[in-house]
Design an enzyme around this catalytic site. Structure first.
Site, mmCIF file in Angstrom:
data_model
loop_
_atom_site.group_PDB
_atom_site.id
_atom_site.type_symbol
_atom_site.label_atom_id
_atom_site.label_comp_id
_atom_site.label_asym_id
_atom_site.label_seq_id
_atom_site.Cartn_x
_atom_site.Cartn_y
_atom_site.Cartn_z
ATOM 1 N N ASP A 314 0.813 -1.211 0.000
ATOM 2 C CA ASP A 314 0.000 0.000 0.000
ATOM 3 C C ASP A 314 0.849 1.265 0.000
ATOM 4 O OD1 ASP A 314 -2.723 0.414 -0.277
ATOM 5 O OD2 ASP A 314 -2.961 1.090 1.792
ATOM 6 N N ASP A 743 -11.567 -5.599 10.788
ATOM 7 C CA ASP A 743 -11.667 -7.053 10.827
ATOM 8 C C ASP A 743 -12.893 -7.511 11.623
ATOM 9 O OD1 ASP A 743 -10.627 -5.995 13.113
ATOM 10 O OD2 ASP A 743 -8.824 -7.217 13.171
#
Length: 1040
Positions: A314, A743
């Protein structure tokens, strides 16, 4: 050896029978109900005395089937000369004509042969195993000398059976659920109920008996204790049904990788798996750590053609890109080496750091030579990785200097061969790749289009799609002898999504969604396994372990398999509870007995179809009080693309011609076409009538098509920054946006749709990673988790708003996730209460009377017993349990309190929350691996715990001084305050030790100032309050 006499029947109907069989022969018979009565020691029958002997285990057991000549109460039979009983078809009329109950029983037995299901009844017993004895009787089997032999004639004329019917293996489940023993679980539940009742009566007693001398202390303590009871209830309710699970890898191999009529060649019929690794900053996440993780993935024990690896960078760093290129090159020798010698673990750094004997269980003569050679190659690989920054810098300087020379030559040509002194030469300091082109990602000197948040999308195939057939290695003098070893590598791709200013890239969740789309185009594995860059395969068969659950009966209802997190490099005492075993071995194991564990960010294998936001094929809706009423709902998966519920499904179309895919999943037709394919490939094998929504055996044997230019171009298009506009990515599809802890929210959304998850604890740890052992890093990690929980509490993902598909106890568990940070407010207040009691010479109760002490003792004993039983069924060590309690106080008084403040600021003032990556740097080999444990890095999170420690120490000095020099000392109040102050300080001990440095040395100036401050404040306090206390009477003794 022994042979059976057909006319002889076992006479040992009772233990006292005098007719004992010979020592070398054991008898067994089948009763009319079908039950086998055996006298063999192998069947746990006691044959002690004169029957048992030292050679019993090598003797033969003769089975006496209920043949016509062995029927109790009957005399007519047909026996051949070989001593074997036969059942002829012509004997049936005579048997029908017989009188008595034996004839009726025989008719029922004979009718079995003519029944429709005789084939399955003869082939299998009630235990799903081949019934050898029944075959002997009902297919005219013949007894030989010591055992049975098959007849030469065709025995299947009257039964319609063949030899293969008896040789087929029974259907085996791939997993097994093992409950916690009742001797542990039942007392655990009883103690929980007892403690709930005690807390109810205790809080009622506290409300009815206020301390009128200090109503404010009494009121504060009552509020805190009520909240602690509520918080404990939220934590304990989901723990009442823990389970354990086991897998059968041999059954998985037999079912999917052995020759069969649908798979004649024995190729793997397992579905494809895509493995994701995410990284963002090569400075905090060293490329060497990431490269070792990739190497462990490429060497995983799973069919090579079914495995694909992806790394999401990223940050768009060229350092990570070239490190992955080096890793792919080194994998060409590392992966075959692991396969040849069955290396575990398959992370090179972890393997060469093992303290055990590397030659243990190694049998090949060239292992030592191979290991020595590969170790040298790995050392050279590490040097190359460590030298990449300098190599890239020198290369970029060289190319930039060449560009500068070209610019000067161009300027001279424009000015007649002279370089104007007033004309500057502007050359962009670019970062260059090894092939002499500009790096499209982030440059060392950031510029427009080449910065961390502003660069193009990058996709590079590091390892091509492997050959469909195994490629065996050969002997190479320059390398290792890989003869007979498959040298293929799984496909490996480097992905860095496009980033542009003005777009919300949604941190890790956005990066994972980009990988989901790119992998759907390139490989479209039915399952996705995601790992952090520091979490590597410690067990090469981990994917197979998870696949056992997905491919088992009912596996189509499972959305993900969560593996526990295990860590390397944690200090032996686990000072700050970095292993977090209470959560991973206690809470998560208990959730597995409900609807499944939560998703915790790494070490999780997803069903891709569930990640797209679809419903499970079957689920339950829970209604009524505590969700006790269950209603089963079946969904037709094949119609899910056209018949969709707007509230839960990502698709909202009414016909196949207008599916609405471009509006929901984006405008990639290639991506939307892959959705039904991945749904079909993720189904379990339809090899048994009880398997619902299965796929035919042998349906995944076709080779994967090679990648072409249009496919790669489409993969680059789906990782562009604009692709998610006007889609449901991050809302219902993929990883969910809007929270630091994406998550937990992603897992919650799946459970809310009716899916269930599984917790897979393997004998050998599936994955291992690193954990921050430094106090500051550990608190920042806890701060990030708690901040995400506060965000969840104030969002639509609060479990209070969950659907009816969420079980009651599962809802309580998710509710606790959003509520637990708020406990810090009451915890901090309660930690100051002992000091306030000592300062004011009051206590939270009027006195230490019998009722208060009995309640306190009973509740404490119950809590200790519950903890011991929890340690028993979860396997947690007592020291780990105590460390968790200590860090609960440390984190609650620092990180959790700050998280509540940050969450309130975001909700009220709209201030965004930012967090820093946890450093994953490992210490050098020559350094102490626990060096980070002793580094003190100041942070504002230290303020509240440090204040609590100092205030309680000062209060203890003041309380002791006042009581000792008081005319009428009140020892009961002093003892109560001292006890609770010591309770606080004991829990804060790891925090204080962390501030002392490596050798526990407290700076002398700190001790001097703390002592002087305590003495001065205590003297002032005694002098000020002396007048007020001189007229007090009573309370000078301990009231019991």
């Amino acid at each position: 050896m022994a042979s059976s006499d057909p006319n002889q029947r076992p006479t040992s109907s009772s233990p006292s029978s005098n007719a004992r069989p010979p020592q070398g022969v054991k008898f067994a018979r089948r009763t009319s109900s079908g039950r086998v009565v055996s006298l063999s020691r192998d069947d746990d029958i006691d044959v002690t005395g004169d029957i048992a002997g030292q050679n019993d285990y090598i003797n033969y057991t003769v089975m006496m089937p209920p043949t016509p000549d062995n029927q109790p109460g009957t005399s007519d039979s047909k026996t051949d000369g070989a001593g074997s009983s036969r059942l002829a078809s012509e004997s049936q009329p005579n048997r029908r004509g017989s009188s008595g109950g034996s004839a009726a029983k025989f008719d029922r037995r004979v009718s079995i042969l003519n029944s429709v299901n005789n084939k399955s009844m003869l082939s299998r017993s009630q235990t799903q195993d081949f019934d050898h004895n029944r075959w002997l009787f009902e297919t005219k089997g013949t007894y030989g000398i010591g055992n049975a032999y098959w007849q030469d004639d065709e025995y299947g004329e009257d039964t319609g059976m063949s030899m293969s019917d008896f040789m087929d293996k029974p259907w085996k489940p791939l997993t097994r659920k093992v409950g916690v023993p009742g001797g542990v679980l039942s007392p655990y539940r009883v103690l929980v109920v007892i403690r709930m009742i005690l807390l109810f009566f205790f809080l009622g007693w506290r409300c009815r008996n206020p301390n009128y001398d200090a109503m404010w202390l009494w009121g504060i303590s009552i509020v805190c204790e009520i909240w602690f009871a509520f918080s404990w209830l939220l934590d304990i309710l989901p723990k009442l049904n823990p389970v354990n699970r086991s897998t059968d890898l041999e059954a998985l191999k037999d079912k999917f990788e052995q020759p069969s009529p649908s798979n004649p060649t024995g190729r793997s019929d397992l579905p494809g798996v895509d493995l994701f690794v995410s990284t963002a900053d090569p400075e905090k996440e060293p490329p060497l750590v990431t490269a070792n993780t990739i190497l462990s993935i490429l060497a995983a024990d799973y069919p090579v053609e079914k495995l694909s690896a992806y790394i999401s960078d990223d940050g768009g760093a060229i350092l990570t890109f070239e490190a992955m290129a080096e890793a792919a090159k080194f994998a060409e020798i590392w992966v075959p080496f692991c396969r040849k010698h069955e290396i575990e673990p398959r992370n090179p750094d972890a393997y060469f750091s093992l303290k055990t004997d590397p030659t243990k269980n190694k049998k090949k003569h060239d292992f030592v030579k191979d290991r020595r050679w590969i170790k040298r190659e790995y050392d050279e690989f590490k040097v190359r990785i460590n030298g990449l920054p300098e190599v890239i810098r020198k290369r970029s300087e060289m190319y930039n200097s060449k560009e500068e020379i070209k610019e000067k030559q161009t300027a001279r040509e424009k000015n007649g061969g002279n370089l104007p002194p007033d004309q500057p030469i502007n050359v962009t300091k670019a970062t260059w790749m090894a092939d002499g082109t500009h790096w499209p990602g982030t440059w060392f000197n950031s510029t427009a289009d080449h910065a961390k948040g502003d660069h193009a999308g990058i996709l590079q195939i590091m390892c091509k799609v492997p050959e469909f057939d195994p490629v065996m290695g050969t002997a190479d003098e320059k390398k290792l002898d890989f003869t007979g070893v498959d040298i293929r590598l799984p496909m490996f791709a480097y992905v860095s999504r496009e980033k542009r200013p003005g777009y919300d890239h949604n941190k890790k969740a956005g990066a994972m969604n980009a990988l989901v789309r790119a992998s759907a185009i390139l490989s479209n594995g039915a399952f996705i396994l995601n790992l952090d860059c520091d979490h590597y395969f410690y067990n090469s068969k981990a994917v197979r372990e998870g696949m056992c659950f997905m491919m088992d009966r009912g596996g189509d209802r499972i959305c993900y398999i969560q593996f526990p997190q295990r860590f390397d490099g944690v200090d032996p005492s686990d000072r700050y509870a970095n292993n977090n075993t209470v959560f991973f071995d206690g809470n998560m194991r208990a959730l597995d007995g409900l609807q499944g564990p939560m998703y915790v960010g790494t070490g999780c294998m997803f069903r891709r179809y569930a990640l797209y936001g679809f419903e499970p094929p079957r689920f339950y809706e829970h209604t009524g009080v505590f969700g006790r009423v269950k209603t089963k709902v079946n969904r037709d998966v094949l119609q899910a693309r056209s018949r969709v519920d707007d509230d839960r499904q990502p698709l909202n179309s009414d016909s196949d011609s207008d599916l609405g895919f471009p509006q929901k999943f984006g405008n990639s037709t290639m991506f939307t076409d892959s959705i039904p394919v991945t749904e079909f490939q993720g189904r379990p094998l339809a090899d048994h009538k009880s398997v619902k929504n299965g796929r035919p055996p042998g349906s995944l044997l076709k080779p994967r098509p090679p990648l072409d230019a249009p496919t790669v171009a489409e993969a680059i298009a789906v990782i562009s920054c604009w692709y998610e506009d006007k889609t449901e990515w991050g809302d219902r599809v993929g990883w969910i946006y809007g929270s630091v802890t994406e998550d937990v929210v992603t897992g919650y959304r799946m459970h809310n749709r009716g899916w269930r998850s599984i917790y897979c604890i393997t004998k050998r740890d599936a994955f291992r990673g690193t954990a921050p052992i430094n106090l500051t890093d550990r608190l920042h990690q806890a701060l990030r988790w708690a901040t995400g929980s506060v965000e969840i509490f104030f969002s639509k993902n609060n479990a209070i708003f969950g659907s009816k598909r969420l079980k009651f106890s599962q809802r309580v568990a998710y509710l606790n996730v959003g509520i637990y940070p708020f406990t810090s407010i009451f915890l901090v207040v309660y930690c100051f209460l002992p000091a306030l009691c000592l300062f004011t010479n009051n206590f939270i109760v009027p006195g230490l009377n019998v009722a208060f002490l009995l309640y306190l003792f009973s509740i404490t004993v119950c809590l200790v017993l519950i903890s011991l039983l929890e340690v028993k069924w979860s396997g947690i060590a007592l020291e780990e349990f105590w460390r968790n309690e200590q860090f609960w106080v440390i984190g609650g008084s620092s990180a959790h309190l700050a998280a509540v403040l940050q969450g309130l600021l975001k909700v009220i003032a709209g201030i965004e929350i930012s967090f820093t990556l946890t450093s994953k740097s490992a210490a050098d080999e020559d350094e102490d691996i626990y060096a980070d444990l002793y580094i003190v890095k100041w942070t504002s999170l230290f303020i509240v715990p440090l204040t609590i420690i100092c205030i309680n120490i000062i209060a203890m000095v003041i309380g002791c001084a006042r009581t000792i020099y008081s005319v009428i000392p009140q020892w009961n109040r002093l003892l109560g305050g001292l006890f609770f102050s010591l309770w606080v300080l004991v829990h804060m001990y790891p925090f204080a030790k962390g501030l002392m440095g490596k050798r526990g040395r407290v700076p002398t100036i700190l001790l001097v100032w703390l002592g002087l401050l305590s003495i001065i404040i205590s003297l002032i306090w005694v002098a000020v309050t002396a007048g007020g206390n001189s007229d007090q009477a009573g309370g000078g003794n301990v009231q019991i």
